[in-house]
Design an enzyme around this catalytic site. Structure first.
Site, PDB file in Angstrom:
ATOM      1  N   PHE A 272       1.945  -1.580   8.505  1.00  0.00           N
ATOM      2  CA  PHE A 272       2.209  -1.614   9.942  1.00  0.00           C
ATOM      3  C   PHE A 272       2.113  -3.060  10.411  1.00  0.00           C
ATOM      4  O   PHE A 272       1.175  -3.767  10.036  1.00  0.00           O
ATOM      5  CB  PHE A 272       1.185  -0.777  10.715  1.00  0.00           C
ATOM      6  CG  PHE A 272       1.270   0.702  10.472  1.00  0.00           C
ATOM      7  CD1 PHE A 272       1.988   1.527  11.323  1.00  0.00           C
ATOM      8  CD2 PHE A 272       0.615   1.281   9.393  1.00  0.00           C
ATOM      9  CE1 PHE A 272       2.066   2.894  11.102  1.00  0.00           C
ATOM     10  CE2 PHE A 272       0.684   2.641   9.155  1.00  0.00           C
ATOM     11  CZ  PHE A 272       1.409   3.451  10.016  1.00  0.00           C
ATOM     12  N   ALA A 273       3.035  -3.479  11.257  1.00  0.00           N
ATOM     13  CA  ALA A 273       2.971  -4.842  11.793  1.00  0.00           C
ATOM     14  C   ALA A 273       1.665  -5.083  12.534  1.00  0.00           C
ATOM     15  O   ALA A 273       1.177  -6.219  12.595  1.00  0.00           O
ATOM     16  CB  ALA A 273       4.158  -5.105  12.720  1.00  0.00           C
ATOM     17  N   ASP A 274       1.097  -4.011  13.079  1.00  0.00           N
ATOM     18  CA  ASP A 274      -0.171  -4.119  13.808  1.00  0.00           C
ATOM     19  C   ASP A 274      -1.289  -4.718  12.964  1.00  0.00           C
ATOM     20  O   ASP A 274      -2.266  -5.260  13.489  1.00  0.00           O
ATOM     21  CB  ASP A 274      -0.621  -2.733  14.277  1.00  0.00           C
ATOM     22  CG  ASP A 274       0.491  -1.919  14.900  1.00  0.00           C
ATOM     23  OD1 ASP A 274       0.423  -1.634  16.101  1.00  0.00           O
ATOM     24  OD2 ASP A 274       1.442  -1.558  14.172  1.00  0.00           O
ATOM     25  N   PHE A 275      -1.161  -4.616  11.623  1.00  0.00           N
ATOM     26  CA  PHE A 275      -2.225  -5.088  10.736  1.00  0.00           C
ATOM     27  C   PHE A 275      -2.135  -6.588  10.444  1.00  0.00           C
ATOM     28  O   PHE A 275      -2.896  -7.108   9.626  1.00  0.00           O
ATOM     29  CB  PHE A 275      -2.177  -4.338   9.403  1.00  0.00           C
ATOM     30  CG  PHE A 275      -2.349  -2.845   9.501  1.00  0.00           C
ATOM     31  CD1 PHE A 275      -2.806  -2.239  10.663  1.00  0.00           C
ATOM     32  CD2 PHE A 275      -2.052  -2.032   8.417  1.00  0.00           C
ATOM     33  CE1 PHE A 275      -2.951  -0.865  10.757  1.00  0.00           C
ATOM     34  CE2 PHE A 275      -2.205  -0.654   8.489  1.00  0.00           C
ATOM     35  CZ  PHE A 275      -2.655  -0.063   9.663  1.00  0.00           C
TER      36      PHE A 275
ATOM     37  N   HIS B 224      -1.154   1.285  15.767  1.00  0.00           N
ATOM     38  CA  HIS B 224      -0.113   1.600  14.793  1.00  0.00           C
ATOM     39  C   HIS B 224       1.265   1.731  15.438  1.00  0.00           C
ATOM     40  O   HIS B 224       2.168   2.307  14.824  1.00  0.00           O
ATOM     41  CB  HIS B 224      -0.426   2.920  14.069  1.00  0.00           C
ATOM     42  CG  HIS B 224      -1.655   2.900  13.225  1.00  0.00           C
ATOM     43  ND1 HIS B 224      -2.905   2.988  13.762  1.00  0.00           N
ATOM     44  CD2 HIS B 224      -1.825   2.794  11.880  1.00  0.00           C
ATOM     45  CE1 HIS B 224      -3.810   2.953  12.785  1.00  0.00           C
ATOM     46  NE2 HIS B 224      -3.180   2.832  11.636  1.00  0.00           N
TER      47      HIS B 224
ATOM     48  N   GLU C 255      -5.049  -6.698   2.760  1.00  0.00           N
ATOM     49  CA  GLU C 255      -3.808  -7.410   3.081  1.00  0.00           C
ATOM     50  C   GLU C 255      -3.913  -8.903   2.804  1.00  0.00           C
ATOM     51  O   GLU C 255      -2.952  -9.521   2.338  1.00  0.00           O
ATOM     52  CB  GLU C 255      -3.417  -7.163   4.543  1.00  0.00           C
ATOM     53  CG  GLU C 255      -2.925  -5.768   4.848  1.00  0.00           C
ATOM     54  CD  GLU C 255      -4.025  -4.749   5.057  1.00  0.00           C
ATOM     55  OE1 GLU C 255      -3.705  -3.561   5.281  1.00  0.00           O
ATOM     56  OE2 GLU C 255      -5.218  -5.131   4.979  1.00  0.00           O
TER      57      GLU C 255
ATOM     58  N   GLU D 147       0.838  -1.196   0.000  1.00  0.00           N
ATOM     59  CA  GLU D 147       0.000   0.000   0.000  1.00  0.00           C
ATOM     60  C   GLU D 147       0.877   1.251   0.000  1.00  0.00           C
ATOM     61  O   GLU D 147       1.767   1.399   0.852  1.00  0.00           O
ATOM     62  CB  GLU D 147      -0.913  -0.017   1.230  1.00  0.00           C
ATOM     63  CG  GLU D 147      -1.890  -1.170   1.218  1.00  0.00           C
ATOM     64  CD  GLU D 147      -2.422  -1.549   2.590  1.00  0.00           C
ATOM     65  OE1 GLU D 147      -3.199  -2.523   2.662  1.00  0.00           O
ATOM     66  OE2 GLU D 147      -2.059  -0.886   3.587  1.00  0.00           O
TER      67      GLU D 147
END
Length: 337
Positions: A88-91, A134, A65, A34
């Site tokens: 973001f790793a959070d996703f 995030h 994703e 993205e």
């Protein structure tokens, strides 16, 4: 530590150089994510690549994703070498099935009839008030799940060499870069991440930690942003005669236990610092491995990590939960006789 020679570069520049070299050398390498094409990545991870390689190889994707990481897995199994950026790793929760049940397992599930030579790049870390969704690192989550190599650079030199190695690896690699270290204009980095970087390609093997500072009194094991915070604490403590050794893990999977054990055998004291959550994480894992291997070597041990709370948006609260150099200094002092 081998960053002598070459011109100074930021971590984002070093990463882009590695990607560009691998794409020039191998037409099967491409990058998707993205805002990675026209925008160049929100953390400059692909800055300038579109003009050379075009939209066919630097591909912006919809905000799905699961779809594009699944596409990367399929492309890798067909012989390509995709790099897929999870902004973001959070996703990761959105696409966890593609990551853990496909990317990480398909070589095993196929009886090694397919390999999955792909890299998942992802931004990690807080310190800039981006709140609970995030700002996580989640190193321990990815390292806990078998089938993926996990890489965490802390300097430009390491970032380039580790990324070359990741793209050439025949197994899936999760490459986790800390936003604060990238050297982007709107998020100033500490002094340490910008290092000398050779123009030519080079690789750094996985599973080789780097002793960023040698010392005799206490071992600090850490990674990412906190390598630099540990070095700052070590510089202050040197004035008081406390000689701190700082080990940058660089990779969690594989983990360089030998370097950790060698250092602890020398110092007898261990501090593990992590920007991930405290429970069931890196700090406990490193300490347990030392205790299992060398139960008589440790005279004192401390650990620092994020308390088991969501990352706050408010800057004072965020600063309170993320360990800083003063926290590391205090923890090191706790280990001294």
């Amino acid at each position: 530590m081998s960053d002598d020679g070459g011109r100074q570069a930021t971590m984002s520049t070093a990463m882009v150089e590695a990607i560009a070299t691998e794409m020039r050398d191998n037409d099967e390498v491409f990058y998707m994510g993205e805002d990675v094409a026209d925008y160049g990545g929100i953390f400059d991870s692909t800055d300038g690549l579109l003009s050379e390689f075009g939209h066919d190889r630097i591909m912006d994707v919809p905000i799905s994703e699961t779809a594009y990481i699944g596409a990367a897995v399929g492309a890798a199994q067909e012989g390509m070498r995709p790099i897929a950026e999870l902004m973001f790793a959070d996703f990761f929760g959105v696409c966890m099935d593609q990551l853990y049940n496909q990317m990480a397992k398909n070589t095993y599930m196929s009886g090694a009839n397919v390999s999955v030579p792909m890299v998942l790049t992802t931004a990690v870390g807080g310190t800039y008030s981006d709140a609970a969704q995030h700002s996580q690192t989640l190193y321990g989550t990815f390292a806990h799940l078998p089938g993926m190599k996990v890489v965490v650079p802390s300097t430009a030199y390491d970032a380039k060499g580790l990324l070359h190695n990741a793209i050439r690896d025949d197994d899936p690699v999760v490459y986790m870069f800390h936003k604060r270290l990238m050297g982007i204009g709107w998020m100033p980095a500490p002094d340490g991440p910008k290092t000398a970087v050779p123009d030519e390609p080079y690789t750094i093997p996985f599973g080789q930690a780097d002793v960023k500072r040698e010392g005799a009194d206490v071992t600090v094991v850490t990674l990412g942003l906190h390598v630099h915070r540990a070095l700052e604490a070590a510089a202050k403590l040197a004035d008081d005669g406390i000689d701190v050794e700082v080990i940058d893990l660089r990779t969690l999977v594989p983990l360089d236990e030998a370097t950790i054990l060698e250092s602890v055998q020398k110092t007898g004291r261990l501090v593990v610092v992590d920007e991930d959550y405290r429970s069931f994480g890196l700090t406990g894992e490193v300490i347990s491995r030392v205790v299992e291997a060398e139960p008589d070597a440790l005279e004192a041990v401390e650990r620092l990590a994020i308390p088991d709370v969501p990352l706050p948006y408010a800057r004072p609260l965020e600063n309170r939960v993320i360990p800083d150099s003063d926290d590391i200094e205090d923890a090191i002092r706790q280990t001294q006789p």
